[in-house]
Structure formats: structure tokens, C-alpha cells
Scaffold this motif. Structure first.
Motif, PDB file in Angstrom:
ATOM      1  N   MET A   1       0.851  -1.194   0.000  1.00 32.04           N
ATOM      2  CA  MET A   1       0.000   0.000   0.000  1.00 32.04           C
ATOM      3  C   MET A   1       0.886   1.243   0.000  1.00 32.04           C
ATOM      4  O   MET A   1       1.787   1.358   0.804  1.00 32.04           O
ATOM      5  CB  MET A   1      -0.891  -0.008   1.250  1.00 32.04           C
ATOM      6  N   THR A   2       0.592   2.131  -0.913  1.00 32.86           N
ATOM      7  CA  THR A   2       1.346   3.376  -0.978  1.00 32.86           C
ATOM      8  C   THR A   2       1.115   4.190   0.291  1.00 32.86           C
ATOM      9  O   THR A   2      -0.002   4.262   0.783  1.00 32.86           O
ATOM     10  CB  THR A   2       0.897   4.208  -2.195  1.00 32.86           C
ATOM     11  N   PHE A   3       2.176   4.758   0.820  1.00 30.91           N
ATOM     12  CA  PHE A   3       2.043   5.563   2.026  1.00 30.91           C
ATOM     13  C   PHE A   3       1.712   7.003   1.675  1.00 30.91           C
ATOM     14  O   PHE A   3       2.389   7.625   0.866  1.00 30.91           O
ATOM     15  CB  PHE A   3       3.332   5.524   2.854  1.00 30.91           C
ATOM     16  N   ASP A   4       0.680   7.526   2.321  1.00 26.44           N
ATOM     17  CA  ASP A   4       0.279   8.916   2.131  1.00 26.44           C
ATOM     18  C   ASP A   4       0.224   9.595   3.501  1.00 26.44           C
ATOM     19  O   ASP A   4      -0.568   9.187   4.359  1.00 26.44           O
ATOM     20  CB  ASP A   4      -1.104   8.945   1.473  1.00 26.44           C
ATOM     21  N   PRO A   5       1.055  10.619   3.726  1.00 26.57           N
ATOM     22  CA  PRO A   5       1.065  11.288   5.043  1.00 26.57           C
ATOM     23  C   PRO A   5      -0.320  11.773   5.475  1.00 26.57           C
ATOM     24  O   PRO A   5      -0.580  11.890   6.677  1.00 26.57           O
ATOM     25  CB  PRO A   5       2.025  12.466   4.827  1.00 26.57           C
ATOM     26  N   ALA A   6      -1.209  12.029   4.515  1.00 32.83           N
ATOM     27  CA  ALA A   6      -2.552  12.522   4.858  1.00 32.83           C
ATOM     28  C   ALA A   6      -3.384  11.470   5.586  1.00 32.83           C
ATOM     29  O   ALA A   6      -4.393  11.801   6.211  1.00 32.83           O
ATOM     30  CB  ALA A   6      -3.281  12.976   3.596  1.00 32.83           C
ATOM     31  N   THR A   7      -2.968  10.195   5.502  1.00 30.35           N
ATOM     32  CA  THR A   7      -3.740   9.130   6.152  1.00 30.35           C
ATOM     33  C   THR A   7      -3.355   8.931   7.610  1.00 30.35           C
ATOM     34  O   THR A   7      -3.945   8.101   8.296  1.00 30.35           O
ATOM     35  CB  THR A   7      -3.532   7.784   5.418  1.00 30.35           C
ATOM     36  N   LEU A   8      -2.358   9.681   8.084  1.00 33.80           N
ATOM     37  CA  LEU A   8      -2.026   9.614   9.513  1.00 33.80           C
ATOM     38  C   LEU A   8      -3.075  10.379  10.306  1.00 33.80           C
ATOM     39  O   LEU A   8      -3.829  11.192   9.766  1.00 33.80           O
ATOM     40  CB  LEU A   8      -0.630  10.211   9.752  1.00 33.80           C
ATOM     41  N   VAL A   9      -3.106  10.114  11.603  1.00 38.98           N
ATOM     42  CA  VAL A   9      -4.075  10.779  12.473  1.00 38.98           C
ATOM     43  C   VAL A   9      -3.360  11.910  13.224  1.00 38.98           C
ATOM     44  O   VAL A   9      -2.447  11.659  14.019  1.00 38.98           O
ATOM     45  CB  VAL A   9      -4.690   9.771  13.465  1.00 38.98           C
ATOM     46  N   TYR A  10      -3.775  13.129  12.938  1.00 38.47           N
ATOM     47  CA  TYR A  10      -3.165  14.312  13.547  1.00 38.47           C
ATOM     48  C   TYR A  10      -4.081  14.860  14.637  1.00 38.47           C
ATOM     49  O   TYR A  10      -5.292  14.633  14.617  1.00 38.47           O
ATOM     50  CB  TYR A  10      -2.922  15.375  12.469  1.00 38.47           C
ATOM     51  N   ASP A  11      -3.492  15.580  15.583  1.00 38.29           N
ATOM     52  CA  ASP A  11      -4.315  16.185  16.627  1.00 38.29           C
ATOM     53  C   ASP A  11      -4.973  17.467  16.099  1.00 38.29           C
ATOM     54  O   ASP A  11      -4.873  17.782  14.910  1.00 38.29           O
ATOM     55  CB  ASP A  11      -3.495  16.416  17.915  1.00 38.29           C
ATOM     56  N   ASP A  12      -5.653  18.173  16.974  1.00 42.18           N
ATOM     57  CA  ASP A  12      -6.432  19.325  16.507  1.00 42.18           C
ATOM     58  C   ASP A  12      -5.552  20.494  16.051  1.00 42.18           C
ATOM     59  O   ASP A  12      -6.055  21.458  15.481  1.00 42.18           O
ATOM     60  CB  ASP A  12      -7.450  19.776  17.574  1.00 42.18           C
ATOM     61  N   ARG A  13      -4.221  20.360  16.281  1.00 43.23           N
ATOM     62  CA  ARG A  13      -3.285  21.351  15.749  1.00 43.23           C
ATOM     63  C   ARG A  13      -2.685  20.872  14.420  1.00 43.23           C
ATOM     64  O   ARG A  13      -1.817  21.534  13.850  1.00 43.23           O
ATOM     65  CB  ARG A  13      -2.154  21.598  16.749  1.00 43.23           C
ATOM     66  N   GLY A  14      -3.114  19.677  13.983  1.00 43.27           N
ATOM     67  CA  GLY A  14      -2.550  19.111  12.759  1.00 43.27           C
ATOM     68  C   GLY A  14      -1.199  18.461  12.970  1.00 43.27           C
ATOM     69  O   GLY A  14      -0.425  18.297  12.025  1.00 43.27           O
ATOM     70  N   LEU A  15      -0.920  18.040  14.213  1.00 45.43           N
ATOM     71  CA  LEU A  15       0.405  17.505  14.539  1.00 45.43           C
ATOM     72  C   LEU A  15       0.334  16.057  15.008  1.00 45.43           C
ATOM     73  O   LEU A  15      -0.677  15.595  15.545  1.00 45.43           O
ATOM     74  CB  LEU A  15       1.054  18.365  15.633  1.00 45.43           C
TER      75      LEU A  15
END
Lengths: 120, 120
Positions: A1-15
Motif C-alpha cells: 500500500m502506498t504511504f500517504d502522510p494525509a492518512t495519519l491521524v493528527y491532533d487538533d493542531r494538525g500535529l
């Protein structure tokens, strides 16, 4: 599966927190934060790039100090909300000039310094 | 200096991240969150006790699964806003039954599973 940073889970600050571990020894060096763009830059450049919350800017580790972290491998956890960067650390990782930021241990209810600054 | 959990730096939810590392091997097992009371309980009981954000309750690691984390040593970082718990992990640390939660690596732009679940 291609890795896409957008599929990570970020907190409410986007971190997302990223733990840096010395690849050769397993030593945990530090923990800092990344946003999606710094994850992408880290993978593209092979140089670990955090997001500095205090400066609100990208933070290419070692850019000013020379204490760079070359990325060996990036890993993510089961919840996709924490990263582990295996790195090759040049010099100390900590701004106090210690190898690791985790130089204080709690022993018998007291704080004990277990690591001295590296001499320049 | 006597250690007081109240002197740590917590986020706006009153939480601090804690990295669990296997003391004997250096393997990074997981990252979870603690509040001041769970830091105190971890030190008092010698069993790593997180704060579950989803359940809003103390989470004595392994209480239901038996996969307990015996605390070997608690360390804090230079900014006092991240903890490192050296532990002796019984069985898998991850709820997927893998030894570590960090079982996915990013290699050549793709996600690769690098660790299989432990057989019961």
C-alpha cells in the motif's frame, strides 16, 4: 500500500508526535512533532524535519547546530497517531548538548541526572 | 531533587505522552498518555498506568489482557513534557497482539508490515 502522510491521524493542531531512536543502538533520543508536510519532507529528503511549535516553522533537525538526524526508517503505530523515526544522529540530539533528551531518571522518588553533556 | 509529578508539563487536556521501551532490548513498544495521577500511580505501584483518552479512565496496562508493563525506570525529557518508561513487557504490547505497536514501516513509499502477531 502506498504511504500517504494525509492518512495519519493528527491532533487538533494538525500535529503527530514522532519519537527519534538511534537505529544502531536503540537509544531513544527525543520526541518532537510533525505535521503532514514535515512527514513528507522527512521522507523526501532523508533528513528528519519536525514542526517547531514555538517557532511555528519547519525544523530541519541540525540545520543550525549540525546535529542532523539522517533518516534510516520511518515507522507508524497501530493507531496511525504516533511515528517512530529510526535515525543516525550526528552528535547530541538534545539542545543541552546531551546525547538524548531523556537524561533525567526518577530513582527512589528523586530526580537523578544520568547523562552528562557532550564536550565540544 | 524530589520528583513531583505536578512539575511536569502537561498539555491543555492535562496529559503528557509516555513512550514505553523494553528495558532489556531497547525496543520501542508503544506511546500512550498519562496525567499527573497516572504518573504517581505508575511510580507507586511499579505497574505502568496510562490515562485512556477514549475511555476517560485510568488504564493499568495489561489489567485485562495480562500483558502488563513492569516499570524498571521512569525518565523525563529536557522540556519535562515527555516521559520515557523503561519496562519489562509481558507478552505483546499492542492490542493487535504484536510485540510493538510500531509494526508498519514506510519503505520506498509503501507501507510494509514488519512484525507478525504473536501466537497465543
Amino acid at each position: 500500500m502506498t504511504f500517504d502522510p494525509a492518512t495519519l491521524v493528527y491532533d487538533d493542531r494538525g500535529l503527530i508526535p514522532c519519537i527519534a531512536q538511534e537505529a544502531a543502538t536503540g537509544e531513544v533520543l527525543m520526541m518532537a512533532w510533525m505535521n503532514a508536510e514535515s512527514v513528507a519532507r522527512t521522507l523526501e529528503t532523508g533528513r528528519v524535519t519536525y514542526w517547531s511549535r514555538s517557532r511555528a516553522a519547519f525544523w530541519v533537525k541540525g540545520e543550525s547546530s549540525g546535529h542532523v538526524q539522517a533518516l534510516i526508517e520511518l515507522r507508524l503505530d497501530c493507531d496511525r497517531d504516533c511515528l517512530l523515526a529510526l535515525v543516525e544522529q550526528q552528535g547530541p540530539a538534545c539542545h543541552t548538548n546531551r546525547r538524548s533528551c531523556f537524561y533525567t531518571a526518577v530513582r527512589n522518588g528523586a530526580e537523578v541526572e544520568i547523562m552528562a553533556p557532550v564536550e565540544d
